[in-house]
Design an enzyme around this catalytic site. Structure first.
Site, PDB file in Angstrom:
ATOM      1  N   ARG A 124      -5.711   2.834   9.755  1.00  0.00           N
ATOM      2  CA  ARG A 124      -5.158   1.897   8.741  1.00  0.00           C
ATOM      3  C   ARG A 124      -6.287   0.621   8.743  1.00  0.00           C
ATOM      4  O   ARG A 124      -7.029   0.429   9.544  1.00  0.00           O
ATOM      5  CB  ARG A 124      -3.878   1.214   9.663  1.00  0.00           C
ATOM      6  CG  ARG A 124      -2.675   2.092   9.606  1.00  0.00           C
ATOM      7  CD  ARG A 124      -1.963   2.440   8.497  1.00  0.00           C
ATOM      8  NE  ARG A 124      -0.877   3.203   8.738  1.00  0.00           N
ATOM      9  CZ  ARG A 124      -0.798   4.477   8.753  1.00  0.00           C
ATOM     10  NH1 ARG A 124      -2.019   5.042   8.801  1.00  0.00           N
ATOM     11  NH2 ARG A 124       0.358   4.955   8.920  1.00  0.00           N
ATOM     12  N   LYS A 163       3.225  -4.429  23.628  1.00  0.00           N
ATOM     13  CA  LYS A 163       3.188  -3.557  24.656  1.00  0.00           C
ATOM     14  C   LYS A 163       1.958  -3.732  25.737  1.00  0.00           C
ATOM     15  O   LYS A 163       2.241  -3.324  26.961  1.00  0.00           O
ATOM     16  CB  LYS A 163       2.991  -2.114  24.098  1.00  0.00           C
ATOM     17  CG  LYS A 163       4.240  -1.689  23.342  1.00  0.00           C
ATOM     18  CD  LYS A 163       3.948  -0.263  22.412  1.00  0.00           C
ATOM     19  CE  LYS A 163       5.223   0.099  21.906  1.00  0.00           C
ATOM     20  NZ  LYS A 163       4.940   1.667  21.483  1.00  0.00           N
ATOM     21  N   ALA A 209       0.836  -1.241   0.006  1.00  0.00           N
ATOM     22  CA  ALA A 209       0.127   0.025  -0.045  1.00  0.00           C
ATOM     23  C   ALA A 209       0.847   1.391  -0.088  1.00  0.00           C
ATOM     24  O   ALA A 209       0.297   2.213  -0.344  1.00  0.00           O
ATOM     25  CB  ALA A 209      -0.980   0.146   1.256  1.00  0.00           C
ATOM     26  N   GLN A 230      -4.470   8.251  13.582  1.00  0.00           N
ATOM     27  CA  GLN A 230      -4.038   7.613  12.597  1.00  0.00           C
ATOM     28  C   GLN A 230      -4.808   6.662  12.026  1.00  0.00           C
ATOM     29  O   GLN A 230      -5.220   5.533  13.104  1.00  0.00           O
ATOM     30  CB  GLN A 230      -2.625   7.323  12.420  1.00  0.00           C
ATOM     31  CG  GLN A 230      -1.434   8.266  13.003  1.00  0.00           C
ATOM     32  CD  GLN A 230      -1.521   7.881  14.252  1.00  0.00           C
ATOM     33  OE1 GLN A 230      -2.040   7.934  15.378  1.00  0.00           O
ATOM     34  NE2 GLN A 230       0.121   7.397  14.628  1.00  0.00           N
ATOM     35  N   TYR A 276      10.802   2.964   0.010  1.00  0.00           N
ATOM     36  CA  TYR A 276      10.164   1.396   0.141  1.00  0.00           C
ATOM     37  C   TYR A 276       8.977   1.586  -0.827  1.00  0.00           C
ATOM     38  O   TYR A 276       8.989   0.678  -1.753  1.00  0.00           O
ATOM     39  CB  TYR A 276       9.666   1.279   1.491  1.00  0.00           C
ATOM     40  CG  TYR A 276       8.983   0.053   1.704  1.00  0.00           C
ATOM     41  CD1 TYR A 276       9.619  -1.268   1.498  1.00  0.00           C
ATOM     42  CD2 TYR A 276       7.658   0.061   1.938  1.00  0.00           C
ATOM     43  CE1 TYR A 276       8.816  -2.449   1.719  1.00  0.00           C
ATOM     44  CE2 TYR A 276       7.043  -1.395   2.117  1.00  0.00           C
ATOM     45  CZ  TYR A 276       7.583  -2.372   1.920  1.00  0.00           C
ATOM     46  OH  TYR A 276       6.750  -3.507   2.284  1.00  0.00           O
ATOM     47  N   GLU A 288       8.687  -4.487  13.822  1.00  0.00           N
ATOM     48  CA  GLU A 288       7.441  -4.686  13.897  1.00  0.00           C
ATOM     49  C   GLU A 288       6.432  -3.697  13.711  1.00  0.00           C
ATOM     50  O   GLU A 288       6.606  -2.485  13.756  1.00  0.00           O
ATOM     51  CB  GLU A 288       7.050  -5.299  15.486  1.00  0.00           C
ATOM     52  CG  GLU A 288       7.389  -4.083  16.530  1.00  0.00           C
ATOM     53  CD  GLU A 288       8.738  -3.968  16.894  1.00  0.00           C
ATOM     54  OE1 GLU A 288       9.625  -4.320  16.258  1.00  0.00           O
ATOM     55  OE2 GLU A 288       8.950  -3.140  18.069  1.00  0.00           O
TER      56      GLU A 288
END
Ligand code: NAD
Ligand code: GDD
Length: 360
Positions: free
Chosen positions: A226, A203, A122, A224, A152, A194
């Site tokens: 995703r 975490k 993506a 944000q 990338y 990760e």
């Protein structure tokens, strides 16, 4: 997947997605070769492949060796990671991945392989259409509107193009999938590469057992967005795309869009603990990202459907067990060792095989 028993190469098959794909191909009776410069940490070799080739796939001669006599080639090899990694290693990523992508494709062509699968991302989509957390979804046609995300994304966009040109110019069938954020057991969960789902599984568990009031650090304000895709959906999608008649890139992701704060809450729910979110500065990448799955549904009559909470139900216990295993063998002296923000900058080429002094 396919009635014929094929000789399949999975480049980068010791990695997360590659090892799950190789395992599935082997379970369906195909002869599976994995080529990688690293060993798989979690599976015994016989569990996921018939042959393991320890090779640096940036080198054409090694790609020729790996693809020799193969019917199908899946190229999953890449220097990759989550935002903590890709934002700080642009030069190395561009060099490593260009060499791998181009040489794997050329070697497959020279060796007369019949089909070639390329794993894109993506990150090829332009950054400027991902500035809003409420964005509706990335359509395949949005790819060429402007600047991809980082080196990338740029390399992946160029490699998509060369892969499609090879399919047009030579007698090799090529297929391209754009993975969004893939997660699941056996994925990278520590060390700096990760991605968010694994980072939060680690975490949240550690915040709970380390006794720091359940504080979980989140990069940015957590708003944000995703969409995440569970590994089983990803492997199923790769095989369906490889078998399809569609020769252009397809998004491969769930279209269940969540915020980063949401994913932290989902993990905490699965873990049955309460957490305190602490928002801190960190590499955030794009502001909003989701997959528009209209085209994959149209072409394959299928799309990923595993819900995030169901995938986390399977991922969280696995990551928890990995931390407990490391603890019991004295790998890390105290749970708090897993809390620290790991955002290493690597200046080497990340090679496990070359002569560079900084790599050894
Ligand atoms: P991964 O890091 O777990 O696997 C990549 C594998 O490639 C690793 O085993 C690594 O050792 C190997 N590799 C890297 N450089 C190599 C070299 N020079 N020679 C030989 N092997 C080399 O990553 P993954 O999550 O399994 O990703 C697989 C593919 O999917 C990659 O192409 C990646 O860019 C793409 N992708 C993944 C995601 C995701 O969310 N996981 C998203 C978008 C795209
Ligand atoms: N990794 C990580 N770790 N991300 C965090 C953390 C944390 O502790 N806390 C908050 N985040 C936020 C990041 O700042 C980012 O905004 C969001 O979670 C998602 O980060 P990642 O999962 O690292 O990556 P991504 O979704 O931005 O990009 C990934 O997916 C692409 C495909 O969609 C990367 O893995 C790319 O390599 C991949 O191609």
């Amino acid at each position: 997947m396919c009635e014929l028993k094929l000789k399949c190469l999975v480049g980068g098959g010791a990695g997360f997605i590659g090892s799950h794909l190789a395992k599935r191909l082997k379970s369906e009776g195909h002869y599976v070769i994995v080529a990688d410069w690293a060993r798989n940490e979690y599976f015994e070799q016989y569990e996921f492949c018939d042959e393991f080739l320890h090779l640096d796939l940036r080198v054409l001669e090694n790609c020729l060796k790996a693809t020799d006599l193969c019917d199908w080639v899946f190229n999953l090899a890449a220097d990759m990671g989550g935002m903590g990694y890709i934002e700080s290693n642009q030069s190395i990523i561009l060099w490593n991945n260009t060499m791998i992508s181009f040489n794997m494709l050329e070697a497959a062509r020279r060796n007369g392989c019949k089909r070639f699968f390329y794993s894109s991302t993506a990150c090829i989509y332009p950054e400027h259409i991902q500035m809003n957390e409420k964005m509706t979804g990335l359509r395949e046609d949005d790819a060429w509107l402007g600047k991809p995300q980082g080196s990338y994304g740029l390399e992946k966009l160029v490699s998509e193009e060369i892969t499609m040109h090879y399919g047009h110019d030579f007698p090799i069938i090529t297929r391209v999938a754009r993975f969004h954020n893939i997660y699941g057991p056996q994925g990278t969960w520590k060390g700096g590469r990760e991605k968010a789902p694994a980072a939060f599984c680690r975490k949240v568990f550690v915040a709970h057992v380390a006794g720091n009031n359940g504080e979980v650090q989140i990069w940015g304000d957590g708003q944000q967005t995703r969409s995440f895709c569970y590994i089983d959906d990803c492997v199923e999608g790769i095989l369906r795309i490889m078998m399809s008649n569609y020769d252009k890139p397809l998004n491969l992701s769930s279209d269940e869009m969540v915020s980063i704060n949401d994913i932290c809450d989902i993990v905490a729910d699965v873990a049955s603990v309460s957490v305190q979110k602490k928002h801190i500065p960190g590499p955030e990448g794009v502001r909003g990202r989701n997959s528009d799955n209209s085209r994959i549904k149209e072409v394959l009559n299928w799309a990923p459907s595993i819900l995030l909470k169901d995938g986390i139900q399977k991922t969280y216990p696995w990551i928890r067990s990995q931390i407990e295993k490391e603890q019991s063998t004295g790998h890390i002296a105290h749970y708090a060792g897993y809390l620290s923000e790991v955002r290493q900058v690597w200046l080497s080429c990340q090679c496990s095989m070359c002569e560079h002094p900084e790599c050894n």
